[in-house]
Design an enzyme around this catalytic site. Sequence first.
Site, PDB file in Angstrom:
ATOM      1  N   LYS A   1     -11.058  -4.275  -4.736  1.00 43.52           N
ATOM      2  CA  LYS A   1     -11.874  -3.096  -5.022  1.00 43.52           C
ATOM      3  C   LYS A   1     -11.009  -1.925  -5.463  1.00 43.52           C
ATOM      4  O   LYS A   1     -11.517  -0.952  -6.003  1.00 43.52           O
ATOM      5  CB  LYS A   1     -12.747  -2.737  -3.825  1.00 43.52           C
ATOM      6  CG  LYS A   1     -12.075  -2.688  -2.489  1.00 43.52           C
ATOM      7  CD  LYS A   1     -13.123  -2.620  -1.363  1.00 43.52           C
ATOM      8  CE  LYS A   1     -12.639  -3.263  -0.087  1.00 43.52           C
ATOM      9  NZ  LYS A   1     -13.682  -3.626   0.831  1.00 43.52           N
TER      10      LYS A   1
ATOM     11  N   LYS B   1      -4.690 -10.459  -7.010  1.00 44.12           N
ATOM     12  CA  LYS B   1      -5.919 -10.645  -6.226  1.00 44.12           C
ATOM     13  C   LYS B   1      -7.051  -9.755  -6.764  1.00 44.12           C
ATOM     14  O   LYS B   1      -6.800  -8.613  -7.165  1.00 44.12           O
ATOM     15  CB  LYS B   1      -5.555 -10.277  -4.782  1.00 44.12           C
ATOM     16  CG  LYS B   1      -6.678 -10.061  -3.846  1.00 44.12           C
ATOM     17  CD  LYS B   1      -6.173  -9.699  -2.453  1.00 44.12           C
ATOM     18  CE  LYS B   1      -6.514  -8.249  -2.138  1.00 44.12           C
ATOM     19  NZ  LYS B   1      -6.686  -7.942  -0.713  1.00 44.12           N
TER      20      LYS B   1
ATOM     21  N   LYS C   1       0.831  -1.216   0.000  1.00 48.47           N
ATOM     22  CA  LYS C   1       0.000   0.000   0.000  1.00 48.47           C
ATOM     23  C   LYS C   1       0.860   1.259   0.000  1.00 48.47           C
ATOM     24  O   LYS C   1       0.506   2.254  -0.616  1.00 48.47           O
ATOM     25  CB  LYS C   1      -0.928   0.037   1.217  1.00 48.47           C
ATOM     26  CG  LYS C   1      -2.155  -0.838   1.066  1.00 48.47           C
ATOM     27  CD  LYS C   1      -3.221  -0.404   2.062  1.00 48.47           C
ATOM     28  CE  LYS C   1      -4.472  -1.248   1.932  1.00 48.47           C
ATOM     29  NZ  LYS C   1      -5.498  -0.875   2.914  1.00 48.47           N
TER      30      LYS C   1
HETATM   31  P1  AMP Z   1     -10.974  -5.903   2.740  1.00 48.21           P
HETATM   32  O1  AMP Z   1     -12.010  -5.582   1.729  1.00 48.21           O
HETATM   33  O2  AMP Z   1      -9.590  -5.781   2.198  1.00 48.21           O
HETATM   34  O3  AMP Z   1     -11.203  -5.218   4.063  1.00 48.21           O
HETATM   35  O4  AMP Z   1     -11.133  -7.455   3.019  1.00 48.21           O
HETATM   36  C1  AMP Z   1     -12.201  -7.982   3.766  1.00 48.21           C
HETATM   37  C2  AMP Z   1     -12.141  -9.482   3.795  1.00 48.21           C
HETATM   38  O5  AMP Z   1     -12.290 -10.008   2.468  1.00 48.21           O
HETATM   39  C3  AMP Z   1     -10.825 -10.074   4.320  1.00 48.21           C
HETATM   40  O6  AMP Z   1     -11.104 -11.230   5.075  1.00 48.21           O
HETATM   41  C4  AMP Z   1     -10.079 -10.437   3.069  1.00 48.21           C
HETATM   42  O7  AMP Z   1      -9.161 -11.480   3.275  1.00 48.21           O
HETATM   43  C5  AMP Z   1     -11.223 -10.883   2.153  1.00 48.21           C
HETATM   44  N1  AMP Z   1     -10.852 -10.684   0.747  1.00 48.21           N
HETATM   45  C6  AMP Z   1     -10.639  -9.498   0.102  1.00 48.21           C
HETATM   46  N2  AMP Z   1     -10.311  -9.706  -1.192  1.00 48.21           N
HETATM   47  C7  AMP Z   1     -10.310 -11.061  -1.376  1.00 48.21           C
HETATM   48  C8  AMP Z   1     -10.061 -11.919  -2.500  1.00 48.21           C
HETATM   49  N3  AMP Z   1      -9.733 -11.422  -3.694  1.00 48.21           N
HETATM   50  N4  AMP Z   1     -10.156 -13.260  -2.311  1.00 48.21           N
HETATM   51  C9  AMP Z   1     -10.499 -13.776  -1.102  1.00 48.21           C
HETATM   52  N5  AMP Z   1     -10.742 -13.029  -0.010  1.00 48.21           N
HETATM   53  C10 AMP Z   1     -10.657 -11.684  -0.133  1.00 48.21           C
END
Ligand code: AMP
Length: 340
Positions: free
Chosen positions: A205, A202, A119
């Site tokens: 968003k 990955k 980041k």
């Molecule tokens: P975040 O949106 O980064 O706060 O992620 C929230 C949750 O979603 C966390 O448990 C991440 O590990 C999971 N997550 C986010 N992106 C992915 C992805 N591409 N594949 C699997 N899990 C994800």
Amino acid sequence: MAEVVHTPRVFSGIQPSGGLTLGNYLGALKRFGETQDQGEMPTIYCIVDMHAITVWQDPEKLRHATRALTAGFIASGIDPTKSILFNQSAVPGHAQLGWIFNCVARLGWMQRMTQFKDKAGKNSENVSLGLFAYPALMAADILVYHATHVPVGEDQKQHVELTRDIAIKFNNDYGTDFFPVPEPVIEGAATRVMSLRDGTKKMSKSDPSDMSRINLTDDADTIAKKIRKAKTDPEPLPETLDGLEGRPEARNLVNIYAALSGKAAAEVVAEYAGQQFGTFKPALADLAVERLSPISSEMSRLMQDPAEIDRILAHGAEQANAIAAPIVRRARDIVGMVGA
Ligand code: AMP
Ligand code: TRP
């Protein structure tokens, strides 16, 4: 020294920054609902708005994203009468314990965090101090409830391991076993959903290309189009999973199909063995639309009543605080802080 018996308890969080993707759904939300419904352990789910502001957020958008994420949790099956659902900043214990953990965690540990390095990039002198301290706050999120199980996607494993290190160091430094050492729970067919444009990245968003991800708010046509245009290779689907070796895009679509249908990836491959992506992609698109459109319509329905969402969050915060406050009080006492 056994002060506290650590009964099993589940905690996880998602940031209200931007919308929800299929990665969040399969890696996190869907599993959160399943864990709740198994009913083996109390489940606490948090919208981590304090983490979100580690990079600047437009205040109006943050408010909206917090409510939309709450709606996303509920639409994905989190029932606020079965799980505690709330936003982080409404429970002061996160910040209080977060500070104590800033003083337990070592600079060197934080410098090894790959998410920070990704980041911050080349800009590491210029990012907020909060972004650097982010994992210590995440440790506080988990440990302020004495949570023992943390369901997350693969990308959060390092942060949960840091949480373990913080719990162990706190316990050692103060000669106690007050904090449990929590386990990451990373399971299922899609713990790492990849970009539809690049099977080595990955799904996120923050990817500049909207075609790289499926958003939980996408309509049926958009979902179908994104899957149709997803990058693949010219080979048909193999007979067994081994045949997906070195084919990350194909593997990703198979994993998504498996996670959405509740089948094992090996079963999906067996079912479509020898078929072209021209056949597989429409089947995947139909499945994705069937599973995701009820979620997106339920989210829009819930978003029509923001006051009700705020009431749900306020009730969740009260329940969360009832667990967190005595744990913070005891942690302050252990450290040597006096007062109420
Ligand atoms: P975040 O949106 O980064 O706060 O992620 C929230 C949750 O979603 C966390 O448990 C991440 O590990 C999971 N997550 C986010 N992106 C992915 C992805 N591409 N594949 C699997 N899990 C994800
Ligand atoms: N860091 C997590 C993410 O970006 C969100 C998060 C904050 C979290 N606190 C948490 C996840 C505690 C699990 C437990 O996805």
